[in-house]
Design a protein around this motif. Sequence first.
Motif, short mmCIF file in Angstrom:
data_model
loop_
_atom_site.label_atom_id
_atom_site.label_comp_id
_atom_site.label_asym_id
_atom_site.label_seq_id
_atom_site.Cartn_x
_atom_site.Cartn_y
_atom_site.Cartn_z
N SER A 21 0.76 -1.11 0.01
CA SER A 21 -0.08 -0.07 0.14
C SER A 21 0.81 1.04 0.03
N VAL A 22 0.36 2.07 -0.54
CA VAL A 22 1.09 3.59 -0.83
C VAL A 22 0.21 4.75 -0.44
N ASP A 23 0.64 5.54 0.48
CA ASP A 23 -0.03 6.60 0.90
C ASP A 23 0.64 7.80 0.54
N LEU A 24 -0.13 8.95 -0.11
CA LEU A 24 0.55 10.41 -0.44
C LEU A 24 0.16 11.29 0.49
N VAL A 25 1.03 12.28 1.06
CA VAL A 25 0.71 13.35 1.67
C VAL A 25 1.56 14.38 0.84
N GLU A 26 0.64 15.61 0.73
CA GLU A 26 1.39 16.71 0.19
C GLU A 26 2.09 17.68 0.86
N GLU A 82 -3.11 4.17 12.81
CA GLU A 82 -2.00 4.49 11.97
C GLU A 82 -1.99 5.86 11.52
N SER A 83 -3.21 6.55 11.09
CA SER A 83 -3.17 7.56 10.41
C SER A 83 -2.61 8.97 11.33
N ILE A 84 -2.97 8.93 12.59
CA ILE A 84 -2.61 9.93 13.60
C ILE A 84 -1.01 9.85 13.89
N GLU A 85 -0.70 8.30 14.08
CA GLU A 85 0.85 8.27 14.46
C GLU A 85 1.65 8.72 13.12
N THR A 86 1.33 8.48 11.84
CA THR A 86 1.98 8.93 10.77
C THR A 86 1.97 10.24 10.49
N THR A 87 0.90 10.93 11.24
CA THR A 87 0.87 12.71 11.02
C THR A 87 1.91 13.01 12.11
N ARG A 88 1.95 12.41 13.32
CA ARG A 88 2.83 12.92 14.44
C ARG A 88 4.24 12.70 14.05
N GLU A 89 4.55 11.59 13.27
CA GLU A 89 5.96 11.37 12.88
C GLU A 89 6.52 12.42 11.93
N LEU A 90 5.45 12.45 10.85
CA LEU A 90 5.77 13.70 9.84
C LEU A 90 6.00 14.90 10.35
N ALA A 91 5.09 15.26 11.23
CA ALA A 91 4.84 16.74 11.85
C ALA A 91 6.33 16.95 12.70
N ALA A 92 6.82 15.82 13.40
CA ALA A 92 8.12 15.98 14.09
C ALA A 92 9.16 16.03 12.91
N ARG A 93 9.37 15.19 12.08
CA ARG A 93 10.23 15.29 11.12
C ARG A 93 10.28 16.65 10.14
N HIS A 94 9.27 17.28 9.94
CA HIS A 94 9.14 18.41 8.98
C HIS A 94 9.20 19.84 9.60
N ALA A 144 -2.96 19.33 8.28
CA ALA A 144 -4.27 18.99 7.67
C ALA A 144 -4.06 18.30 6.47
N ASN A 145 -3.02 18.26 5.54
CA ASN A 145 -2.79 17.38 4.62
C ASN A 145 -2.58 15.99 4.95
N CYS A 146 -1.73 15.75 6.08
CA CYS A 146 -1.39 14.48 6.74
C CYS A 146 -2.98 13.82 6.92
N LEU A 147 -3.79 14.55 7.73
CA LEU A 147 -5.07 14.01 8.13
C LEU A 147 -5.96 13.75 7.15
N ALA A 148 -5.83 14.39 5.86
CA ALA A 148 -6.53 14.04 4.92
C ALA A 148 -6.79 12.70 4.62
N PRO A 149 -8.29 12.19 4.34
CA PRO A 149 -9.45 13.01 3.83
C PRO A 149 -10.34 13.36 4.91
N ALA A 150 -9.89 13.51 6.37
CA ALA A 150 -10.47 13.84 7.29
C ALA A 150 -10.78 15.44 7.08
N ALA A 151 -11.91 16.08 7.40
CA ALA A 151 -11.87 17.52 7.48
C ALA A 151 -11.38 18.07 8.53
#
Length: 140
Positions: free
Chosen positions: A64-69, A119-131, A79-86
């Motif tokens: 599986s591949v997930d994309l984040v802008e 999975e989604s919130i943990e990925t968001t946390r990791e990417l937000a920390a990295r970037h 917000a992009n990491c959490l998409a498609p959640a509003a």
Amino acid sequence: MTVTLSDDARQYIQAFDQLTGITPVDCLVREARLVFVVPVGEMGEAIGPHGETVSEVEAEFGQSVDLVEDAVDAEGFIANCLAPAAVRNITLSEQGGSTVAYAEVPQADRGVAIGADGESIETTRELAARHFDIDDVQLT
């Protein structure tokens, strides 16, 4: 902020670039999925018409591949990491030397924002920390 890539992540980024013509700015390698951060404005091309490009990438990688802008600021990126959640609003708060992002997500979209097994919130946390040096992301 400098993002450190593993050898596997670099190889996946190179392969993604060869398959799509888009060079991701980051890649998280997970057991059953890959998460690519694509440059601002290139999400549509990365997905392709009717999702064909990302489907080809998934078939090539066998997972599986997930994309984040990517985004220019932390709020847009989260917000992009959490998409498609509003996401209605994101507030950054400094607390005891840590930066916490509070993302306001409607109750109906909380499951999407959290994801299966968190999975989604943990990925968001990791990417937000990295970037963006964000220490935590909380849903409100």
